[in-house]
Design an enzyme around this catalytic site. Sequence first.
Site, PDB file in Angstrom:
ATOM      1  N   ASP A  34      41.142  38.818  40.219  1.00  0.00           N
ATOM      2  CA  ASP A  34      41.283  38.508  39.142  1.00  0.00           C
ATOM      3  C   ASP A  34      41.157  39.975  39.058  1.00  0.00           C
ATOM      4  O   ASP A  34      40.580  40.932  38.314  1.00  0.00           O
ATOM      5  CB  ASP A  34      39.934  38.350  38.955  1.00  0.00           C
ATOM      6  CG  ASP A  34      39.089  36.787  39.058  1.00  0.00           C
ATOM      7  OD1 ASP A  34      40.469  35.996  39.177  1.00  0.00           O
ATOM      8  OD2 ASP A  34      38.526  36.333  39.251  1.00  0.00           O
ATOM      9  N   LYS A 139      43.030  30.106  37.471  1.00  0.00           N
ATOM     10  CA  LYS A 139      41.485  29.675  37.385  1.00  0.00           C
ATOM     11  C   LYS A 139      40.741  29.832  36.461  1.00  0.00           C
ATOM     12  O   LYS A 139      40.333  30.242  35.359  1.00  0.00           O
ATOM     13  CB  LYS A 139      41.019  29.719  38.934  1.00  0.00           C
ATOM     14  CG  LYS A 139      40.270  31.479  38.762  1.00  0.00           C
ATOM     15  CD  LYS A 139      38.910  31.852  39.986  1.00  0.00           C
ATOM     16  CE  LYS A 139      39.224  33.488  40.434  1.00  0.00           C
ATOM     17  NZ  LYS A 139      37.962  33.510  38.793  1.00  0.00           N
ATOM     18  N   VAL A 167      37.651  41.942  41.724  1.00  0.00           N
ATOM     19  CA  VAL A 167      36.377  41.902  41.286  1.00  0.00           C
ATOM     20  C   VAL A 167      35.946  40.575  40.459  1.00  0.00           C
ATOM     21  O   VAL A 167      36.865  39.378  40.355  1.00  0.00           O
ATOM     22  CB  VAL A 167      36.109  43.024  40.222  1.00  0.00           C
ATOM     23  CG1 VAL A 167      37.276  44.330  40.439  1.00  0.00           C
ATOM     24  CG2 VAL A 167      37.961  42.388  39.036  1.00  0.00           C
ATOM     25  N   THR A 168      34.745  40.771  39.941  1.00  0.00           N
ATOM     26  CA  THR A 168      34.089  41.215  40.489  1.00  0.00           C
ATOM     27  C   THR A 168      33.199  40.594  41.548  1.00  0.00           C
ATOM     28  O   THR A 168      33.284  39.598  42.071  1.00  0.00           O
ATOM     29  CB  THR A 168      32.442  41.648  39.248  1.00  0.00           C
ATOM     30  OG1 THR A 168      32.222  40.068  38.922  1.00  0.00           O
ATOM     31  CG2 THR A 168      33.746  41.713  38.035  1.00  0.00           C
ATOM     32  N   CYS A 172      32.833  36.066  40.960  1.00  0.00           N
ATOM     33  CA  CYS A 172      34.569  35.295  41.539  1.00  0.00           C
ATOM     34  C   CYS A 172      34.879  35.682  43.166  1.00  0.00           C
ATOM     35  O   CYS A 172      35.048  34.908  43.485  1.00  0.00           O
ATOM     36  CB  CYS A 172      35.557  35.946  40.780  1.00  0.00           C
ATOM     37  SG  CYS A 172      35.460  35.094  38.970  1.00  0.00           S
TER      38      CYS A 172
HETATM   39  C1  C5J Z   1      35.038  37.732  37.927  1.00  0.00           C
HETATM   40  C2  C5J Z   1      33.727  37.646  36.259  1.00  0.00           C
HETATM   41  N1  C5J Z   1      36.209  37.453  37.665  1.00  0.00           N
HETATM   42  N2  C5J Z   1      32.507  38.455  36.306  1.00  0.00           N
HETATM   43  N3  C5J Z   1      35.102  37.640  36.432  1.00  0.00           N
HETATM   44  O1  C5J Z   1      34.319  38.322  38.251  1.00  0.00           O
HETATM   45  O2  C5J Z   1      33.479  36.825  34.803  1.00  0.00           O
END
Ligand code: C5J
Length: 228
Positions: A34, A139, A167-168, A172
């Site tokens: 992400d 996703k 991240v984060t 995720c």
């Molecule tokens: C991810 C989120 N990518 N923090 N999403 O960690 O909502």
Amino acid sequence: MTASPPADGAPRTVRALPAAFSFEPWTTALVMIDMQRDFIEPGGFGESLGNDVGHLAQVVEPAKALVAWARMRGLLIVHTRECHRPDLSDCPPAKRLRGAPSTRIGDPGPMGRILIDGEAGADFVPGLEPLPGEVEIVKPGKGAFYNTSLTHVLVSRGITHLIFGGVTTEVCVQTTMREANDRGYECLLVEEATGSYFPEFRDATLAMVRAQGGIVGWTASLSDLVRV
Ligand code: C5J
């Protein structure tokens, strides 16, 4: 004098915690989670939730270095993006309605509709786009195995080991790493190439992953990894 790295394809071992991590490049994939504008740049999903996105800026250069190393070593590279269909049919109302964000998933923002596939915010940050031949997984959830083809991608290529960045860390990245661990993958998280809006959550996640003899997996520094 630094030893030269072994020939391509040879097994490698990197200094890691709680113990050294060994892998073969041909059966290892880098999973970059992400690295999207919606999480890292102002005006996106992350900021709409009240987060200081400045904490994630420092992840971008180490993430680029990790991807460059993986390309050089011939690893399969999987890039994920968390986002939803424009009609929101894959976005549970619980996700869209929870909390009191300044803008919700699907609302218009400076980088287009928040967290919607095809909008600028849902795209990769510059310099971290997949190259031809690399895998992109879109996703709807936090974990990259939920409602995606990731299992098929990894099984069909004989992948047994996963190296993670992105991240984060505690959302995720950790969710996907736990999903992978339960599916039998040997997982390594690269410390400098992951980040959180809450630095203490990043540090706690790294500690959790490698506690109890590596209950979720291993952690290693980028500088140690890129030497092998
Ligand atoms: C991810 C989120 N990518 N923090 N999403 O960690 O909502």
